[in-house]
Design a protein around this motif. Structure first.
Motif, PDB file in Angstrom:
ATOM      1  N   ALA A 169       0.832  -1.205   0.000  1.00 40.81           N
ATOM      2  CA  ALA A 169       0.000   0.000   0.000  1.00 40.81           C
ATOM      3  C   ALA A 169       0.866   1.254   0.000  1.00 40.81           C
ATOM      4  O   ALA A 169       0.584   2.217  -0.721  1.00 40.81           O
ATOM      5  CB  ALA A 169      -0.926  -0.006   1.212  1.00 40.81           C
ATOM      6  N   GLU A 172       2.415   1.913  -3.272  1.00 41.35           N
ATOM      7  CA  GLU A 172       1.452   2.586  -4.148  1.00 41.35           C
ATOM      8  C   GLU A 172       1.395   4.077  -3.837  1.00 41.35           C
ATOM      9  O   GLU A 172       1.315   4.905  -4.759  1.00 41.35           O
ATOM     10  CB  GLU A 172       0.072   1.948  -3.983  1.00 41.35           C
ATOM     11  CG  GLU A 172       0.004   0.526  -4.526  1.00 41.35           C
ATOM     12  CD  GLU A 172      -1.296  -0.191  -4.151  1.00 41.35           C
ATOM     13  OE1 GLU A 172      -1.457  -1.343  -4.572  1.00 41.35           O
ATOM     14  OE2 GLU A 172      -2.123   0.418  -3.443  1.00 41.35           O
ATOM     15  N   HIS A 173       1.437   4.421  -2.557  1.00 39.16           N
ATOM     16  CA  HIS A 173       1.492   5.835  -2.189  1.00 39.16           C
ATOM     17  C   HIS A 173       2.716   6.501  -2.816  1.00 39.16           C
ATOM     18  O   HIS A 173       2.636   7.637  -3.321  1.00 39.16           O
ATOM     19  CB  HIS A 173       1.552   5.988  -0.666  1.00 39.16           C
ATOM     20  CG  HIS A 173       0.257   5.753   0.021  1.00 39.16           C
ATOM     21  ND1 HIS A 173       0.184   5.330   1.333  1.00 39.16           N
ATOM     22  CD2 HIS A 173      -1.020   5.865  -0.400  1.00 39.16           C
ATOM     23  CE1 HIS A 173      -1.087   5.206   1.688  1.00 39.16           C
ATOM     24  NE2 HIS A 173      -1.836   5.528   0.643  1.00 39.16           N
ATOM     25  N   HIS A 195      -5.161   2.032  -6.495  1.00 40.88           N
ATOM     26  CA  HIS A 195      -4.935   2.037  -5.049  1.00 40.88           C
ATOM     27  C   HIS A 195      -6.254   2.161  -4.286  1.00 40.88           C
ATOM     28  O   HIS A 195      -6.496   1.443  -3.305  1.00 40.88           O
ATOM     29  CB  HIS A 195      -4.016   3.206  -4.684  1.00 40.88           C
ATOM     30  CG  HIS A 195      -3.882   3.430  -3.212  1.00 40.88           C
ATOM     31  ND1 HIS A 195      -3.166   2.582  -2.395  1.00 40.88           N
ATOM     32  CD2 HIS A 195      -4.389   4.402  -2.404  1.00 40.88           C
ATOM     33  CE1 HIS A 195      -3.225   3.023  -1.143  1.00 40.88           C
ATOM     34  NE2 HIS A 195      -3.957   4.124  -1.123  1.00 40.88           N
TER      35      HIS A 195
END
Length: 231
Positions: A169, A172-173, A195
């Motif tokens: 995650a 993805e940020h 996301h």
């Protein structure tokens, strides 16, 4: 000192989201004023704002009550976020400032570090700050306000399962920030859409078909410190 209505509104909204006030329960001005240590005037203003936001409804013979959203209304919120989050990232790629990038990169570094250490509580807070900053970087007050309200309502209606891949995650940020930094609005939109869709899959409704709450929310009874409220 007069407590501003927006501070009272924040306190009541936070308590609704936390489950202090059950869905459908009455919100009387007198009791709210006593709880938050204010007069009834800012309470009345706050209830009007919360009604406009969808947290409160006014019922005949009952007055202000906590709203009781349906499952469809809750599902609509996730769908709206799927549309607006990518739009916000796309706009951020076009309008972000260096200050926005500095904060976003700092949050990604912290998030990746906390993910490696398994600090799940920190990750939730950092995730909220990341998406709030990304929305602000869009340069659109209306879009930022809409996304903020969506986050509040989603937190009220859903519980989020612990992500199985927090490192993924935050990767993805990082990809979102890279696209924003390059000014690549289409890439920022696409990465954010994937996301957001993945994150939505971890949401579970807090209430069932009959209105029951499958997961009991913490019921806080302590007084609110008004001086510490966000402005």
């Amino acid at each position: 000192m007069r407590i501003p209505a927006h501070s009272v509104c924040t306190a009541i909204r936070d308590d609704i989201v936390a489950g202090v006030y059950e869905r459908g329960s009455r919100l009387t001005e007198e009791l709210l004023a006593r709880r938050y240590g204010v007069s009834r005037v800012p309470v009345r203003e706050a209830l009007r704002t919360l009604e406009a936001e969808g947290f409160v409804v006014t019922r005949r013979h009952a007055g202000a009550c906590v709203a009781e959203p349906t499952e469809q209304e809750a599902a609509d919120l996730l769908e709206m976020r799927l549309l607006l989050e990518p739009l916000g990232a796309s706009r951020a790629a076009q309008r972000r400032t260096e200050a926005h990038l500095k904060v976003l990169r700092g949050l990604v570094r912290l998030g990746q570090e906390r993910a490696r250490r398994g600090h799940s509580d920190d990750l939730r807070s950092l995730d909220g700050w990341f998406h709030e900053t990304l929305a602000q970087a869009s340069g659109s007050p209306a879009l930022t306000s809409a996304l903020t309200q969506l986050r509040h309502k989603i937190a009220w209606m859903y519980t989020v399962e612990a992500p199985t891949g927090p490192a993924e995650a935050w990767a993805e940020h990082g990809a979102i920030v890279d696209a924003v930094a390059r000014g690549d609005s289409e890439r920022a939109r696409a990465v954010t859409a994937l996301h957001t869709e993945r994150a939505s899959a971890a949401h579970r409704l807090r209430f069932g078909p009959g209105g029951e709450r499958p997961e009991r929310v913490r019921n806080s009874q302590h007084a609110v410190n008004m001086s510490g409220l966000r402005h």
